[in-house]
Write an enzyme that holds these catalytic residues in place. Structure first.
Site, PDB file in Angstrom:
ATOM      1  N   LYS A 260       0.861  -1.178   0.000  1.00 31.25           N
ATOM      2  CA  LYS A 260       0.000   0.000   0.000  1.00 31.25           C
ATOM      3  C   LYS A 260       0.897   1.228   0.000  1.00 31.25           C
ATOM      4  O   LYS A 260       1.774   1.364   0.856  1.00 31.25           O
ATOM      5  CB  LYS A 260      -0.932   0.007   1.216  1.00 31.25           C
ATOM      6  CG  LYS A 260      -2.015  -1.060   1.146  1.00 31.25           C
ATOM      7  CD  LYS A 260      -3.076  -0.882   2.225  1.00 31.25           C
ATOM      8  CE  LYS A 260      -4.157  -1.933   2.080  1.00 31.25           C
ATOM      9  NZ  LYS A 260      -5.242  -1.774   3.086  1.00 31.25           N
ATOM     10  N   LEU A 367      -1.148 -14.032   3.558  1.00 30.18           N
ATOM     11  CA  LEU A 367      -1.610 -15.258   4.190  1.00 30.18           C
ATOM     12  C   LEU A 367      -1.513 -16.408   3.195  1.00 30.18           C
ATOM     13  O   LEU A 367      -1.371 -16.180   1.992  1.00 30.18           O
ATOM     14  CB  LEU A 367      -3.055 -15.080   4.670  1.00 30.18           C
ATOM     15  CG  LEU A 367      -3.265 -14.045   5.774  1.00 30.18           C
ATOM     16  CD1 LEU A 367      -4.748 -13.860   6.058  1.00 30.18           C
ATOM     17  CD2 LEU A 367      -2.528 -14.445   7.033  1.00 30.18           C
ATOM     18  N   ASP A 433     -13.954   1.461   9.495  1.00 31.36           N
ATOM     19  CA  ASP A 433     -14.161   0.727   8.244  1.00 31.36           C
ATOM     20  C   ASP A 433     -14.131  -0.788   8.449  1.00 31.36           C
ATOM     21  O   ASP A 433     -13.618  -1.508   7.607  1.00 31.36           O
ATOM     22  CB  ASP A 433     -13.085   1.149   7.229  1.00 31.36           C
ATOM     23  CG  ASP A 433     -13.406   0.676   5.821  1.00 31.36           C
ATOM     24  OD1 ASP A 433     -14.591   0.613   5.471  1.00 31.36           O
ATOM     25  OD2 ASP A 433     -12.469   0.373   5.059  1.00 31.36           O
TER      26      ASP A 433
END
Length: 562
Positions: A260, A367, A433
């Site tokens: 990100k 993951l 969120d």
């Protein structure tokens, strides 16, 4: 002759008096030195010195040297700002004592009732926190079914009887898995059942259990963060799904990470006129969320690390994603920018830009693949409406939790208090969120919740959002271990802002600038006090607020000699 004799005697007397005077002066100097040393030097701890370098202190001094200089000596005059600081400290000490007043005798002993403060004044509050009994509670012994993944043995291959596994069984143990990839840049690896041959990302996957994503004491955690921060980037493509730009990064040893990018300055506060679903995602929020989750003792966020990358050589020149490569451009001031393709904020008006090539990013460990470890996505009962005009049901119904408590899987086991743990974490970092959460399908309902996607956290420090605490306020239920850790983190010796500052100082991007401003760190302490106040209010109206997850530990603790 008599005169000569008296002359010698006089000289002897003068010499003796001089020696005596010198001795008295030395004694006086030694006494004054010891008094001054006692008055000016802080007492050192009797515990062992920290193994973690105090890089955070040195960096913090470079940022606010004037404030630290004012607090480093007792002899400096107090400025009005320092007087306010001392008053705030006094108020916090008073609140700390009040927060411990309603504890049971056993819980007060377990936390330390403030007595441990004297033991952690030396080097590392974070190290002392992780040595505390509340962060070393015994876990149930893990069985074979409690591990998410495991290395297949030769016996497993024989039981299946497939031709492919029979061929694998014929391979020697020294080369149990060898890469067959002919792609340029990937390492030729040979992994065996020996953990020493596994890269850090594989060790991370094999360490996931029914109850936590990683063990804080596992030495592979440090290897994993170092691996994310230093491995050569081999590929970068845009990750599908989601509302904002994310990239999937590949490493030479077949590891991957979720990137990100930095889109706004770290100290930029979210506009109060924006809705929560219109906010940018922040790279430093992902990093800080991982550290906060670890400090809270949850261990449910995958390792995240900050990194400074070259937009040109580590993304633009190596990407095979044509949709991504078409969005690169050079800004009017010469910075290399791109915007990708996504639902929101992927346009030339909202680009991601280097300086001119350097870009701060967060890299999160991926993951296990869904084909190996499927995950189930759960809609949160306290999901927001994501509408400018409508309210969610929980916002209109004050007894909404009564319905949730009767609904599977919240009517059995620890799922409800797991969700409340997540709500407390979200409130501390102001994350509105949280619409879904995930669990690993293999473990059914008896497992932990994954705390994923925290990019919209830490948007505001000047304002708290009490509605995030709705699960705690409406259900009035909390884990005992969580409550005790929260109380511990409210004490001066383990103050949440201090241990977070120290934990974040270990991230590589702290060398550029602090990942969280002092205003955000102060907000953590303020919000922690709010959580404790909500719990105290609940205890004034209900008798079953505490979910005791420490029954086995109580027996062991009571048997320990005082």
């Amino acid at each position: 002759m008599v005169r000569q004799y008296f002359g010698r005697s006089t000289r002897s007397i003068y010499l003796g008096l001089a020696c005596l005077s010198l001795a008295l002066h030395l004694l006086l100097a030694f006494f004054c030195f010891s008094v001054l040393q006692t008055a000016c030097v802080l007492p050192t701890s009797s515990s062992s010195s920290s193994i973690i370098p105090r890089t955070d202190t040195r960096r913090h001094q470079s940022i606010s040297s004037s404030s630290l200089a004012a607090s480093s000596s007792h002899k400096l005059p107090k400025s009005p700002q320092n007087e306010v600081h001392h008053k705030l400290n006094a108020m916090l000490h008073h609140k700390d004592r009040d927060s411990l007043s309603d504890l049971s005798e056993r819980d007060r002993k377990l936390i330390g009732d403030g007595q441990v403060i004297q033991k952690v004044k030396s080097h590392s509050k974070l190290e002392a926190l992780f040595k505390h009994p509340l962060y070393n509670l015994p876990h149930p012994e893990l069985q074979d079914d409690d591990w998410l993944l495991r290395v297949k043995t030769h016996e497993d291959a024989r039981e299946t009887g497939s031709e492919e596994e029979e061929r694998e069984d014929a391979i020697t143990n020294d080369s149990q898995w060898q890469s067959a990839s002919q792609e340029e840049g990937y390492d030729k690896v040979a992994w065996t059942s020996d953990v020493e041959t596994h890269p850090p990302w594989l060790r991370f996957h094999l360490g996931i259990s029914r109850w936590e994503l990683y063990n804080r004491k596992d030495p592979n955690l440090a290897l994993m963060t170092h691996y994310l921060a230093t491995q050569r980037i081999l590929g970068a493509v845009q990750k599908t799904g989601g509302t904002q730009l994310k990239l999937l990064i590949s490493f030479p040893n077949y590891g991957q990470a979720l990137l990100k990018p930095m889109k706004q300055p770290r100290d930029a506060e979210t506009d109060v006129n924006l809705f929560y679903f219109s906010d940018f995602e922040r790279h430093n929020a992902e990093i800080s969320a991982f550290h906060l989750d670890r400090v809270m003792g949850f261990n449910k966020i995958p390792p995240v690390v900050g990194r400074l990358i070259n937009v040109t050589t580590e993304i633009r020149e190596i990407t095979t994603d044509h949709r991504l490569s078409r969005t690169f451009f050079t800004s009017p001031v010469g910075n290399v920018c791109f915007y990708g393709q996504c639902e929101y904020y992927c346009s030339m008006e909202n680009p991601v830009c280097g300086q001119p090539h350097a870009l701060e990013v967060s890299l999160a460990a991926m993951l296990p693949d869904l084909t190996l470890a499927p995950r189930r996505s759960w809609r949160s009962p306290w999901r927001r409406s994501y509408s400018r005009t409508k309210l969610a049901q929980w916002e209109k119904d004050p007894v909404y939790c009564d319905t949730v408590k009767q609904t599977p899987p919240y009517n059995h086991g620890s799922r409800l208090v797991d969700l409340i743990d997540m709500a407390i974490l979200d409130f501390l970092m102001s994350n509105m969120d949280r619409h879904h959460y995930e669990t690993f399908e293999k473990f059914g309902n008896e497992t932990f919740l994954l705390h994923l996607d925290n990019g919209r956290a830490f948007g505001r420090h000047s304002r708290d959002e009490p509605s995030i605490l709705a699960p705690l306020q409406q259900c009035c239920r909390i884990r005992r271990s969580t409550l005790l850790r929260l109380r511990l983190l409210s004490l001066p010796g383990f103050r949440l802002s201090d241990v977070m500052r120290e934990s974040l100082s270990q991230d590589p991007l702290t060398g550029v600038a602090p990942l969280l401003s002092e205003l955000h760190l102060s907000a953590l302490d303020r919000r922690l006090a709010t959580v404790l106040q909500v719990v105290q209010t609940c205890q004034g109206h209900h008798n079953d607020v505490i979910y005791n997850d420490m029954k086995g530990y109580d027996k062991e603790y009571d048997q320990q000699p005082n």
